[in-house]
Enzyme design. Structure first.
Site, PDB file in Angstrom:
ATOM      1  N   ASP A  54       0.722  -1.293  -0.082  1.00  0.00           N
ATOM      2  CA  ASP A  54       0.218   0.164   0.052  1.00  0.00           C
ATOM      3  C   ASP A  54       0.812   1.343  -0.061  1.00  0.00           C
ATOM      4  O   ASP A  54       1.882   1.290   0.897  1.00  0.00           O
ATOM      5  CB  ASP A  54      -0.960  -0.149   1.283  1.00  0.00           C
ATOM      6  N   ASP A  95     -13.694  -7.594  -6.130  1.00  0.00           N
ATOM      7  CA  ASP A  95     -14.031  -7.719  -4.482  1.00  0.00           C
ATOM      8  C   ASP A  95     -15.243  -8.235  -4.337  1.00  0.00           C
ATOM      9  O   ASP A  95     -16.350  -7.763  -4.709  1.00  0.00           O
ATOM     10  CB  ASP A  95     -13.835  -6.238  -3.987  1.00  0.00           C
TER      11      ASP A  95
END
Lengths: 213, 257
Positions: free
Chosen positions: B12, B131
């Site tokens: 990230d 997702d």
């Protein structure tokens, strides 16, 4: 061997940054790397790196639009020339992509599509082995069956099997992943994304003069 | 001999820094994306994925710089995701040195975007991130839906049909994350991964839930994934990429060593 000029051919197909950075990363001193889209630069260069990405039709169109056809063919006959990915495929006579496209015809043969299956996803994407067929200066210090990074849905099928320098297995077939003839060496994988093996290939290319004259 | 299954660490990034703490004992600056990427490259990572978690438009330039820095020093494939909304976003990331971009929410808002992106840049660089969350009740046939906003917002879209549609639109790869499993360290949702992998023609990357090395093995062996993605198991020094590769090889999975 000082002041060698290597031109990375820019014809608008795909990003040349990675190829250039990888070549620069291992370039011996005196080796200069220049990105260019001019035929005259290709003609004047000591060696050529010819990358490529995208569809065959778009690549051939871009080569024509940049008027690079003749300069590329001439360079691919006369000086160290490294074709990468689409830069290998468009050297062939004909590609079966986009309902058929005539290519540069430097190497007699065609470009065919892989057949997908549950075991073989298309594109052929990831690290696969290249089995080296002959002792070639471009394989110097690269172990037999090293893995390189591939991303492609089509593969080349040359008429003359003598040109095959490396093969790779995928989708139930053994395809030609490297072709070579004289000072021409072309590879289906992406050496600029193939970690140590790829960097060594660039290094070999830049120290591969084979100046017989 | 053949194509190796891939192991992909995911980082990230926000404002040009790696966040969510990477803990390597011997690197100077664990927030530096270049240092972290180099370390993973040395360990044998097959690719690296950056997820931009700020992704607001004014911080876009920082991300582009980060990608350019990493790509000029690390010579393995680089995927960038987070806030990819336009053809222009993709063009800039690819020019900076990304090899693939991952599209998520923008595809849900306008599926044609995937088509436009694939037509323009080629399917090989377009990853669609999916997702998904289980919505079937017990004793019902398994069913998953696409969720947005970190798994909080349902879309009503069936995950399997969506995966097939995205491939038809030109996705060259699917990054499948189980929102039920993400962060739990209890392993992938193997039924989800396998159902999608068995029903599309492109490679599938399994994501969400890795807590131990065997989870990675299962993602490939039982989930039929071509690649596995994980974050914390590698970041916190629990395991190296090399250990993960060894575990895969011990289980008979072909890897790049």
């Amino acid at each position: 061997m000082n002041n060698k000029l290597i031109v990375v051919v820019d014809y608008g197909m795909g990003n040349l940054r990675s190829v250039t950075k990888a070549a620069e990363h291992v370039a011996p001193s005196g080796c200069h790397i220049k990105i260019s889209q001019n035929a005259s630069d290709i003609t004047n260069a000591d060696a050529i790196i010819f990358p490529g990405q995208g569809a065959a039709k778009a690549c051939m169109q871009a080569i024509k639009e940049h008027n690079l056809n003749d300069a590329l063919l001439q360079a691919a006959q006369s000086k160290p020339f490294l074709g990468i990915c689409m830069g290998l495929q468009v050297l062939m006579s004909h590609s079966n992509e986009n309902n058929g496209v005539d290519c540069l015809n430097r190497i007699e043969g065609t470009v065919e599509k892989f057949q997908s299956s549950p075991e073989a996803k298309i594109p052929h994407m990831g690290w696969n082995q290249i089995h080296q067929h002959h002792d070639h200066p471009m394989w110097h210090k690269i172990p037999q069956d090293s893995r390189f990074y591939f991303v492609h849905s089509y593969y080349v099928s040359p008429t003359n099997p003598q040109m095959i320098q490396g093969t790779t297995e995928y989708a139930n077939l053994t395809f030609a992943s490297c072709l070579a003839e004289g000072q021409l060496f072309a590879i289906q994988a992406h050496p600029e994304k193939s970690a140590q093996a790829g960097l060594q290939l660039f290094k070999n290319f830049m120290t591969w003069p084979i100046e017989s004259a | 001999m053949g194509l190796a299954k891939r192991i992909i660490p995911c980082l990230d990034v926000a404002n040009g820094r790696v966040v969510k703490g990477v803990q390597f004992v011997d690197i100077r600056d664990a927030g530096d994306p270049v240092e972290v990427a180099k370390r993973y490259d040395q360990q044998g990572a097959d690719e690296i994925t950056f997820l931009d978690i700020t992704a607001s438009s004014d911080q876009r330039d920082t991300l582009i710089d980060t990608v350019a820095q990493v790509a000029s020093q690390v010579f393995i494939p680089l995927t960038v995701g987070g806030g990819v909304r336009s053809v222009e976003d993709i063009r800039r990331l690819l020019n900076a040195g990304a090899d693939k971009v991952s599209i998520n929410t923008a595809a849900i808002h306008r599926p044609e975007f995937v088509k436009e992106a694939a037509d323009r840049f080629g399917s090989q660089c377009i990853v669609v991130a999916i997702d998904a969350k289980r919505v079937s009740h017990e004793h019902e046939p398994l069913r998953w839906e696409i969720f947005t906003h970190g798994g909080r917002k349902a879309t009503g879209i069936d995950a399997i049909l969506w995966a097939q549609k995205m491939v038809e639109f030109g996705a060259g790869e699917l990054l499948v994350t189980s929102m039920d499993k993400d962060g739990t360290k209890s392993g992938f949702d193997l039924e989800l991964t396998r159902t999608i992998a068995d029903n599309v023609t492109v490679p599938v990357i399994a994501s969400g839930g890795v807590g131990q090395l065997n989870d990675l093995v299962e993602g490939v062996v039982d989930g039929h994934a071509q690649a596995v993605l994980a974050a914390s198991i590698f970041h916190f020094g629990q395991h190296t990429i090399a250990e993960a590769k060894q575990a895969m090889q011990d289980a008979g999975v072909e890897v790049r060593l």
